[in-house]
Design a protein around this motif. Structure first.
Motif, mmCIF file in Angstrom:
data_model
loop_
_atom_site.group_PDB
_atom_site.id
_atom_site.type_symbol
_atom_site.label_atom_id
_atom_site.label_comp_id
_atom_site.label_asym_id
_atom_site.label_seq_id
_atom_site.Cartn_x
_atom_site.Cartn_y
_atom_site.Cartn_z
ATOM 1 N N LYS A 40 -2.556 11.228 -8.799
ATOM 2 C CA LYS A 40 -3.836 11.537 -8.767
ATOM 3 C C LYS A 40 -4.435 12.650 -7.852
ATOM 4 N N ARG A 41 -4.768 13.616 -8.055
ATOM 5 C CA ARG A 41 -5.112 14.748 -7.151
ATOM 6 C C ARG A 41 -6.624 15.164 -7.464
ATOM 7 N N ASN A 42 -7.198 16.008 -6.578
ATOM 8 C CA ASN A 42 -8.543 16.408 -6.706
ATOM 9 C C ASN A 42 -8.339 17.942 -6.378
ATOM 10 N N SER A 75 -4.581 14.543 -1.152
ATOM 11 C CA SER A 75 -3.970 15.405 -1.919
ATOM 12 C C SER A 75 -3.172 16.421 -1.255
ATOM 13 N N GLY A 98 -1.881 22.000 -6.707
ATOM 14 C CA GLY A 98 -0.608 21.594 -5.842
ATOM 15 C C GLY A 98 -0.504 23.088 -4.812
ATOM 16 N N ALA A 142 -9.011 14.366 -1.331
ATOM 17 C CA ALA A 142 -8.646 15.594 -0.864
ATOM 18 C C ALA A 142 -7.826 15.528 -0.007
ATOM 19 N N MET A 189 0.249 14.945 -0.262
ATOM 20 C CA MET A 189 1.014 14.808 -1.125
ATOM 21 C C MET A 189 1.374 16.132 -2.156
ATOM 22 N N ASN A 190 0.524 17.260 -1.675
ATOM 23 C CA ASN A 190 1.050 18.729 -2.178
ATOM 24 C C ASN A 190 2.157 19.103 -1.130
ATOM 25 N N ALA A 233 -3.395 8.901 -4.349
ATOM 26 C CA ALA A 233 -2.487 10.287 -4.431
ATOM 27 C C ALA A 233 -1.174 10.065 -4.635
#
Length: 130
Positions: A91-93, A45, A96, A42, A48-49, A87
């Protein structure tokens, strides 16, 4: 004979990580060293978002180096590196639009934009500092 040569060579083979991946792994470890893999992913994520969001700096290194955003240390572990690789590979949890995080037990928790709490962190779609 060729097999013996290959077996002798294998211990000397190494894999070098690129600096951006290691920087992300160090950030994940600095924030979530005692957290679950889900929490580590997370955190990655959110990073990376931001990389993929036009309102933030364009590269992973630029996002990680933004002032007062993501701490980083000198250490990382295998699970933090695994989350960094995942990530970076896409892969994301978190969706965006989740671009912010705060300790779940923060003394002044944000009230707007809460998406989800994972481990010791709350993840948000809006910056509660506005």
């Amino acid at each position: 004979m060729a097999l013996l040569f290959l077996v002798a060579l294998l211990p000397s083979l190494t894999f070098t990580e690129d600096q951006a991946t290691v920087h992300l792994a160090r950030t994940i470890y600095a924030l979530a060293r005692d957290e679950s893999y889900e929490t580590k992913l997370a955190i990655a994520s959110v990073v990376m978002n931001r990389v993929e969001n036009p309102w933030y700096e364009g590269t992973l290194e630029e996002v990680l180096s933004s002032q007062h955003q993501f701490p980083s240390g000198e250490r990382y572990d295998a699970q933090s590196l695994q989350a960094a690789h995942a990530a970076i590979a896409g892969k994301r949890n978190l969706p965006g639009d989740v671009l912010y995080y705060q300790a779940a037990d923060a003394p002044n928790p944000w009230t707007e934009g809460l998406y989800r709490v994972i481990g010791g962190y709350a993840f948000y779609t809006e910056d509660g500092n506005f």
